[in-house]
Scaffold this motif. Sequence first.
Motif, PDB file in Angstrom:
ATOM      1  N   PHE A 158       0.874  -1.062  -0.076  1.00 18.68           N
ATOM      2  CA  PHE A 158       0.086   0.056  -0.040  1.00 18.68           C
ATOM      3  C   PHE A 158       0.819   1.265   0.054  1.00 18.68           C
ATOM      4  CE2 PHE A 158      -2.621  -3.443   1.431  1.00 18.68           C
ATOM      5  CZ  PHE A 158      -3.801  -3.240   1.011  1.00 18.68           C
ATOM      6  N   ILE A 159       0.882   1.848  -1.161  1.00 19.93           N
ATOM      7  CA  ILE A 159       1.667   3.070  -1.479  1.00 19.93           C
ATOM      8  C   ILE A 159       1.401   4.444  -0.677  1.00 19.93           C
ATOM      9  CG2 ILE A 159       3.110   4.196  -3.177  1.00 19.93           C
ATOM     10  CD1 ILE A 159       2.563   1.491  -4.945  1.00 19.93           C
ATOM     11  N   ASN A 160       0.242   4.680  -0.913  1.00 21.09           N
ATOM     12  CA  ASN A 160      -0.140   5.895  -0.368  1.00 21.09           C
ATOM     13  C   ASN A 160      -1.077   5.911   0.825  1.00 21.09           C
ATOM     14  OD1 ASN A 160       1.228   7.263  -2.475  1.00 21.09           O
ATOM     15  ND2 ASN A 160      -0.512   7.546  -3.876  1.00 21.09           N
ATOM     16  N   PRO A 161      -1.128   6.891   1.756  1.00 20.63           N
ATOM     17  CA  PRO A 161      -2.109   6.958   2.794  1.00 20.63           C
ATOM     18  C   PRO A 161      -3.650   6.832   2.368  1.00 20.63           C
ATOM     19  CG  PRO A 161      -0.293   8.726   3.065  1.00 20.63           C
ATOM     20  CD  PRO A 161      -0.312   8.102   1.700  1.00 20.63           C
ATOM     21  N   GLY A 162      -4.418   6.400   3.055  1.00 18.73           N
ATOM     22  CA  GLY A 162      -5.954   6.298   2.593  1.00 18.73           C
ATOM     23  C   GLY A 162      -6.749   4.968   3.061  1.00 18.73           C
ATOM     24  N   THR A 163      -7.772   5.055   2.963  1.00 19.33           N
ATOM     25  CA  THR A 163      -8.479   3.896   3.308  1.00 19.33           C
ATOM     26  C   THR A 163      -8.769   3.013   2.093  1.00 19.33           C
ATOM     27  OG1 THR A 163      -9.494   5.176   5.047  1.00 19.33           O
ATOM     28  CG2 THR A 163     -10.660   3.024   4.339  1.00 19.33           C
ATOM     29  N   TYR A 164      -8.420   1.804   2.242  1.00 20.89           N
ATOM     30  CA  TYR A 164      -8.786   0.930   1.035  1.00 20.89           C
ATOM     31  C   TYR A 164      -9.471  -0.008   1.421  1.00 20.89           C
ATOM     32  CZ  TYR A 164      -4.220   2.802  -0.730  1.00 20.89           C
ATOM     33  OH  TYR A 164      -3.042   3.551  -1.162  1.00 20.89           O
ATOM     34  N   ASP A 165     -10.717  -0.181   0.651  1.00 19.61           N
ATOM     35  CA  ASP A 165     -11.561  -1.090   0.948  1.00 19.61           C
ATOM     36  C   ASP A 165     -11.528  -2.449   0.109  1.00 19.61           C
ATOM     37  OD1 ASP A 165     -13.236   0.106   2.797  1.00 19.61           O
ATOM     38  OD2 ASP A 165     -14.241   1.276   1.190  1.00 19.61           O
ATOM     39  N   TYR A 166     -11.899  -3.593   0.665  1.00 20.11           N
ATOM     40  CA  TYR A 166     -11.650  -4.725  -0.492  1.00 20.11           C
ATOM     41  C   TYR A 166     -12.476  -5.889  -0.096  1.00 20.11           C
ATOM     42  CZ  TYR A 166      -9.491  -6.983   3.822  1.00 20.11           C
ATOM     43  OH  TYR A 166      -9.009  -7.683   5.022  1.00 20.11           O
ATOM     44  N   PHE A 167     -12.457  -6.769  -1.098  1.00 12.35           N
ATOM     45  CA  PHE A 167     -13.620  -7.914  -0.741  1.00 12.35           C
ATOM     46  C   PHE A 167     -12.752  -9.079  -1.497  1.00 12.35           C
ATOM     47  CE2 PHE A 167     -14.576  -6.060  -4.901  1.00 12.35           C
ATOM     48  CZ  PHE A 167     -15.206  -7.172  -5.721  1.00 12.35           C
ATOM     49  N   CYS A 168     -13.490 -10.257  -1.518  1.00 14.13           N
ATOM     50  CA  CYS A 168     -13.154 -11.470  -2.199  1.00 14.13           C
ATOM     51  C   CYS A 168     -13.851 -11.362  -3.286  1.00 14.13           C
ATOM     52  CB  CYS A 168     -13.465 -12.677  -1.545  1.00 14.13           C
ATOM     53  SG  CYS A 168     -12.945 -14.203  -2.536  1.00 14.13           S
ATOM     54  N   ARG A 169     -13.467 -11.436  -4.624  1.00 13.46           N
ATOM     55  CA  ARG A 169     -14.055 -11.286  -5.996  1.00 13.46           C
ATOM     56  C   ARG A 169     -14.650 -12.649  -6.274  1.00 13.46           C
ATOM     57  NH1 ARG A 169     -12.134  -7.442 -10.429  1.00 13.46           N
ATOM     58  NH2 ARG A 169     -14.064  -7.107 -11.415  1.00 13.46           N
ATOM     59  N   ALA A 170     -14.025 -13.487  -5.974  1.00 15.13           N
ATOM     60  CA  ALA A 170     -14.670 -14.791  -6.285  1.00 15.13           C
ATOM     61  C   ALA A 170     -16.106 -15.158  -5.357  1.00 15.13           C
ATOM     62  CB  ALA A 170     -13.582 -16.149  -5.582  1.00 15.13           C
ATOM     63  N   HIS A 171     -16.225 -14.491  -4.241  1.00 18.30           N
ATOM     64  CA  HIS A 171     -17.458 -14.761  -3.297  1.00 18.30           C
ATOM     65  C   HIS A 171     -18.314 -13.389  -3.317  1.00 18.30           C
ATOM     66  CE1 HIS A 171     -14.694 -17.987  -2.332  1.00 18.30           C
ATOM     67  NE2 HIS A 171     -15.497 -18.596  -2.768  1.00 18.30           N
ATOM     68  N   GLY A 172     -17.870 -12.490  -3.738  1.00 16.99           N
ATOM     69  CA  GLY A 172     -18.738 -11.062  -3.695  1.00 16.99           C
ATOM     70  C   GLY A 172     -19.289 -10.973  -2.360  1.00 16.99           C
ATOM     71  N   ASN A 173     -20.753 -11.026  -2.519  1.00 16.84           N
ATOM     72  CA  ASN A 173     -21.537 -10.444  -1.331  1.00 16.84           C
ATOM     73  C   ASN A 173     -21.571 -11.646  -0.201  1.00 16.84           C
ATOM     74  OD1 ASN A 173     -22.158  -8.006  -2.181  1.00 16.84           O
ATOM     75  ND2 ASN A 173     -23.649  -8.772  -3.481  1.00 16.84           N
ATOM     76  N   LEU A 174     -20.869 -12.853  -0.279  1.00 17.23           N
ATOM     77  CA  LEU A 174     -21.278 -13.845   0.448  1.00 17.23           C
ATOM     78  C   LEU A 174     -20.063 -13.747   1.707  1.00 17.23           C
ATOM     79  CD1 LEU A 174     -21.134 -16.977  -1.680  1.00 17.23           C
ATOM     80  CD2 LEU A 174     -23.054 -16.031  -0.439  1.00 17.23           C
ATOM     81  N   MET A 175     -19.079 -12.831   1.562  1.00 13.73           N
ATOM     82  CA  MET A 175     -18.003 -12.576   2.345  1.00 13.73           C
ATOM     83  C   MET A 175     -18.391 -11.073   2.766  1.00 13.73           C
ATOM     84  SD  MET A 175     -14.405 -14.279   1.132  1.00 13.73           S
ATOM     85  CE  MET A 175     -13.710 -14.168   2.614  1.00 13.73           C
ATOM     86  N   ARG A 176     -17.859 -10.754   4.292  1.00  9.09           N
ATOM     87  CA  ARG A 176     -17.875  -9.485   4.928  1.00  9.09           C
ATOM     88  C   ARG A 176     -16.666  -8.746   4.195  1.00  9.09           C
ATOM     89  NH1 ARG A 176     -17.173  -7.944  10.985  1.00  9.09           N
ATOM     90  NH2 ARG A 176     -17.433  -5.732  10.836  1.00  9.09           N
ATOM     91  N   ASP A 177     -16.981  -7.600   3.780  1.00 10.17           N
ATOM     92  CA  ASP A 177     -15.721  -6.855   2.973  1.00 10.17           C
ATOM     93  C   ASP A 177     -14.844  -6.442   4.384  1.00 10.17           C
ATOM     94  OD1 ASP A 177     -17.214  -6.647   0.818  1.00 10.17           O
ATOM     95  OD2 ASP A 177     -17.849  -4.766   0.994  1.00 10.17           O
ATOM     96  N   GLY A 178     -13.452  -6.135   3.991  1.00 12.24           N
ATOM     97  CA  GLY A 178     -12.328  -5.830   4.643  1.00 12.24           C
ATOM     98  C   GLY A 178     -11.980  -4.254   4.332  1.00 12.24           C
ATOM     99  N   LYS A 179     -11.203  -3.945   5.261  1.00 13.14           N
ATOM    100  CA  LYS A 179     -10.675  -2.595   4.968  1.00 13.14           C
ATOM    101  C   LYS A 179      -9.016  -2.367   5.722  1.00 13.14           C
ATOM    102  CE  LYS A 179     -13.509   0.252   6.142  1.00 13.14           C
ATOM    103  NZ  LYS A 179     -14.530   1.508   6.359  1.00 13.14           N
ATOM    104  N   VAL A 180      -8.318  -1.867   4.908  1.00  9.91           N
ATOM    105  CA  VAL A 180      -6.732  -1.478   5.161  1.00  9.91           C
ATOM    106  C   VAL A 180      -6.682  -0.079   5.246  1.00  9.91           C
ATOM    107  CG1 VAL A 180      -4.431  -1.392   4.484  1.00  9.91           C
ATOM    108  CG2 VAL A 180      -5.939  -3.516   4.074  1.00  9.91           C
ATOM    109  N   VAL A 181      -6.258   0.770   6.490  1.00 12.42           N
ATOM    110  CA  VAL A 181      -6.339   2.003   6.672  1.00 12.42           C
ATOM    111  C   VAL A 181      -4.595   2.170   6.447  1.00 12.42           C
ATOM    112  CG1 VAL A 181      -6.662   3.981   8.153  1.00 12.42           C
ATOM    113  CG2 VAL A 181      -8.289   2.103   7.960  1.00 12.42           C
ATOM    114  N   VAL A 182      -4.361   3.165   5.808  1.00 14.77           N
ATOM    115  CA  VAL A 182      -2.795   3.500   5.420  1.00 14.77           C
ATOM    116  C   VAL A 182      -2.518   4.742   6.065  1.00 14.77           C
ATOM    117  CG1 VAL A 182      -1.064   3.614   3.932  1.00 14.77           C
ATOM    118  CG2 VAL A 182      -2.604   1.802   3.629  1.00 14.77           C
ATOM    119  N   GLU A 183      -1.744   4.772   6.945  1.00 14.62           N
ATOM    120  CA  GLU A 183      -1.574   6.387   7.545  1.00 14.62           C
ATOM    121  C   GLU A 183       0.025   6.952   7.169  1.00 14.62           C
ATOM    122  OE1 GLU A 183      -1.789   4.911  11.639  1.00 14.62           O
ATOM    123  OE2 GLU A 183      -3.767   5.826  11.719  1.00 14.62           O
TER     124      GLU A 183
END
Length: 127
Positions: A102-127
């Motif tokens: 993760f190169i720049n600061p910010g909030t990066y939301d992510y998910f599993c593309r294979a399972h879409g809405n079946l999984m809870r999304d995640g978040k990486v906060v970069v300071e």
Amino acid sequence: MLSRIAVLLSFMILSFVSSVYAEELKAEVVDCASIENPAAEIIVKEYSFNPNEIKVAAGSVVKWTNKGKLSHMITSGAPGVDPGKIFGTAFFGVNSSVCVRFINPGTYDYFCRAHGNLMRDGKVVVE
């Protein structure tokens, strides 16, 4: 009246300058074999990320390790909302890992593309 216009004009200029200089979110998939000590590790098991939200410093590498029975794809964004615009990994199977820097600061939301809405999304906060 003139002072209100001046305040409004100042606000508009400040908003424009802030948006021009705001860093865009930027990340890259990297080979985990070249990373000795990732800043954080997220365990992927079936339909969950543990932990599902982390904080790291800019320039850090985050490692996702699959401890479940399903293959996964870590993808920036959310299902239907700019999926993969910032980063996206290939499928990774049981007992394997993928890494993202993760190169720049910010909030990066992510998910599993294979399972879409079946999984809870995640978040990486970069300071």
